[in-house]
Scaffold this motif. Structure first.
Motif, PDB file in Angstrom:
ATOM      1  N   PRO A 155      19.586  -2.295   6.492  1.00 25.41           N
ATOM      2  CA  PRO A 155      19.146  -2.698   7.836  1.00 25.41           C
ATOM      3  C   PRO A 155      18.273  -1.637   8.493  1.00 25.41           C
ATOM      4  CG  PRO A 155      21.456  -2.036   7.854  1.00 25.41           C
ATOM      5  CD  PRO A 155      21.043  -2.078   6.412  1.00 25.41           C
ATOM      6  N   THR A 156      17.225  -2.069   9.156  1.00 20.89           N
ATOM      7  CA  THR A 156      16.320  -1.147   9.845  1.00 20.89           C
ATOM      8  C   THR A 156      16.712  -0.949  11.309  1.00 20.89           C
ATOM      9  OG1 THR A 156      14.815  -2.988  10.315  1.00 20.89           O
ATOM     10  CG2 THR A 156      14.397  -1.700   8.323  1.00 20.89           C
ATOM     11  N   THR A 157      17.652  -1.741  11.797  1.00 25.66           N
ATOM     12  CA  THR A 157      18.218  -1.567  13.140  1.00 25.66           C
ATOM     13  C   THR A 157      19.729  -1.738  13.032  1.00 25.66           C
ATOM     14  OG1 THR A 157      17.913  -3.922  13.633  1.00 25.66           O
ATOM     15  CG2 THR A 157      16.155  -2.417  14.326  1.00 25.66           C
ATOM     16  N   ASN A 198       2.204   5.197   1.697  1.00 27.39           N
ATOM     17  CA  ASN A 198       1.523   5.709   2.886  1.00 27.39           C
ATOM     18  C   ASN A 198       1.996   5.056   4.185  1.00 27.39           C
ATOM     19  OD1 ASN A 198      -0.220   7.877   3.355  1.00 27.39           O
ATOM     20  ND2 ASN A 198      -1.911   6.520   3.908  1.00 27.39           N
ATOM     21  N   THR A 199       3.168   4.458   4.171  1.00 24.26           N
ATOM     22  CA  THR A 199       3.743   3.898   5.395  1.00 24.26           C
ATOM     23  C   THR A 199       4.068   5.015   6.379  1.00 24.26           C
ATOM     24  OG1 THR A 199       4.710   2.022   4.223  1.00 24.26           O
ATOM     25  CG2 THR A 199       5.686   2.581   6.340  1.00 24.26           C
ATOM     26  N   SER A 200       3.771   4.802   7.659  1.00 28.44           N
ATOM     27  CA  SER A 200       4.179   5.728   8.715  1.00 28.44           C
ATOM     28  C   SER A 200       5.583   5.331   9.175  1.00 28.44           C
ATOM     29  CB  SER A 200       3.201   5.678   9.886  1.00 28.44           C
ATOM     30  OG  SER A 200       1.914   6.107   9.489  1.00 28.44           O
ATOM     31  N   VAL A 201       6.516   6.261   9.054  1.00 27.79           N
ATOM     32  CA  VAL A 201       7.922   5.971   9.337  1.00 27.79           C
ATOM     33  C   VAL A 201       8.374   6.720  10.574  1.00 27.79           C
ATOM     34  CG1 VAL A 201      10.284   6.052   8.439  1.00 27.79           C
ATOM     35  CG2 VAL A 201       8.366   5.640   6.875  1.00 27.79           C
ATOM     36  N   ALA A 260       5.039   8.260   4.236  1.00 27.66           N
ATOM     37  CA  ALA A 260       5.617   7.974   2.917  1.00 27.66           C
ATOM     38  C   ALA A 260       4.521   7.953   1.862  1.00 27.66           C
ATOM     39  CB  ALA A 260       6.363   6.650   2.948  1.00 27.66           C
ATOM     40  N   ASP A 261       4.047   9.142   1.474  1.00 28.74           N
ATOM     41  CA  ASP A 261       2.935   9.251   0.528  1.00 28.74           C
ATOM     42  C   ASP A 261       3.347   9.935  -0.770  1.00 28.74           C
ATOM     43  OD1 ASP A 261       3.371  11.760   1.536  1.00 28.74           O
ATOM     44  OD2 ASP A 261       1.319  12.089   2.238  1.00 28.74           O
ATOM     45  N   ASN A 262       4.635   9.878  -1.094  1.00 26.11           N
ATOM     46  CA  ASN A 262       5.159  10.540  -2.285  1.00 26.11           C
ATOM     47  C   ASN A 262       6.055   9.557  -3.047  1.00 26.11           C
ATOM     48  OD1 ASN A 262       5.842  12.422  -4.197  1.00 26.11           O
ATOM     49  ND2 ASN A 262       7.058  13.721  -2.834  1.00 26.11           N
ATOM     50  N   PRO A 263       5.503   8.774  -3.994  1.00 30.94           N
ATOM     51  CA  PRO A 263       6.285   7.747  -4.680  1.00 30.94           C
ATOM     52  C   PRO A 263       7.488   8.322  -5.432  1.00 30.94           C
ATOM     53  CG  PRO A 263       3.936   7.438  -5.094  1.00 30.94           C
ATOM     54  CD  PRO A 263       4.093   8.779  -4.439  1.00 30.94           C
ATOM     55  N   TRP A 264       8.651   7.726  -5.195  1.00 33.35           N
ATOM     56  CA  TRP A 264       9.894   8.177  -5.842  1.00 33.35           C
ATOM     57  C   TRP A 264      11.033   7.419  -5.178  1.00 33.35           C
ATOM     58  CZ3 TRP A 264       9.390  11.628  -9.836  1.00 33.35           C
ATOM     59  CH2 TRP A 264      10.541  12.192 -10.381  1.00 33.35           C
TER      60      TRP A 264
END
Length: 226
Positions: free
Chosen positions: A78-80, A109-112, A180-184
């Motif tokens: 869940p995100t909330t 590259n999502t901004s979190v 989120a620019d580091n795949p893993w």
């Protein structure tokens, strides 16, 4: 590489289950270990190798890379909050706790933006949260319950501190942002080990980007297997 841990002369799952029932830490261990072996001063030393942890048949990163997530994890973290309450006040009798392995999947590259809220369920205290794989900006913090209407306008978006660990204030909250620019598959958790058994842990699955240098490389051919 040296792994320091503890060993119980008991089923490790039973030790954890008992700790979860009373809300405290696990019973005192029978030995401290280095690379899964107890030192020479413990009675169990002559028994040979003692397993420290129960291993699973497949790692989270392995399940993600080879698309074998079925039965390992789901992607519905869940995100909330699914059950909002007065987090820093008197906790409800039923806090709707459930077990499961759920992940957050992030496109490359999502901004979190993440708000970490302390609660009074087991008593208010500061929690040092650590994010593997990234540094993040601490854009805001405060005491009491986070207010999504009043608190964001006060965020420091000019010169926020850059960290990979942040202490959630006792009875308060902290807001962080990262790219989120580091795949893993990246683990985020509270540093005290017993707190991870309470559920203060999660994974972020960061997907590949379009360019070759934005993709998760395959495991090396000589990688040891569990």
């Amino acid at each position: 590489m040296i792994f320091v841990g503890e060993w119980w002369n008991a089923n490790s799952e039973a030790v954890i289950a008992q700790a979860l029932q009373n809300g405290g830490g696990p019973n005192v261990s029978n030995a401290y270990t280095i690379n899964d072996l107890p030192g020479p001063l413990y009675n169990c030393s002559a028994q040979g190798t003692n397993p420290l942890l129960t291993t699973t048949t497949i790692a989270m990163l392995q399940a993600h890379f080879f698309q074998q997530s079925k039965g390992v994890y789901t992607t519905d973290f869940p995100t909330t909050p699914i059950f909002p309450f007065n987090y820093t006040g008197t906790p409800p009798n039923n806090i709707m706790v459930s077990n499961g392995t759920k992940e957050v999947v992030l496109p490359f590259n999502t901004s979190v933006e993440l708000v970490l809220q302390d609660t009074s369920i087991l008593g208010i205290e500061s929690h040092p949260l650590y994010l593997h794989g990234f540094n993040f900006f601490v854009v805001g913090q405060g005491f009491g319950n986070f207010d999504n209407n009043k608190d964001p306008p006060k965020f420091n978006l000019v010169d926020p501190v850059d960290r990979n660990t942040v202490g959630v204030p006792s009875g308060g909250w902290v807001a962080i942002r990262f790219q989120a620019d580091n795949p893993w598959v990246w683990f985020m958790h509270c540093h005290p080990e017993v707190h991870t058994s309470w559920g203060l842990r999660m994974d972020w699955i960061v997907l590949d980007g379009k360019l070759p240098n934005q993709k998760l490389p395959p495991p090396p051919s000589d990688l040891p297997k569990c």
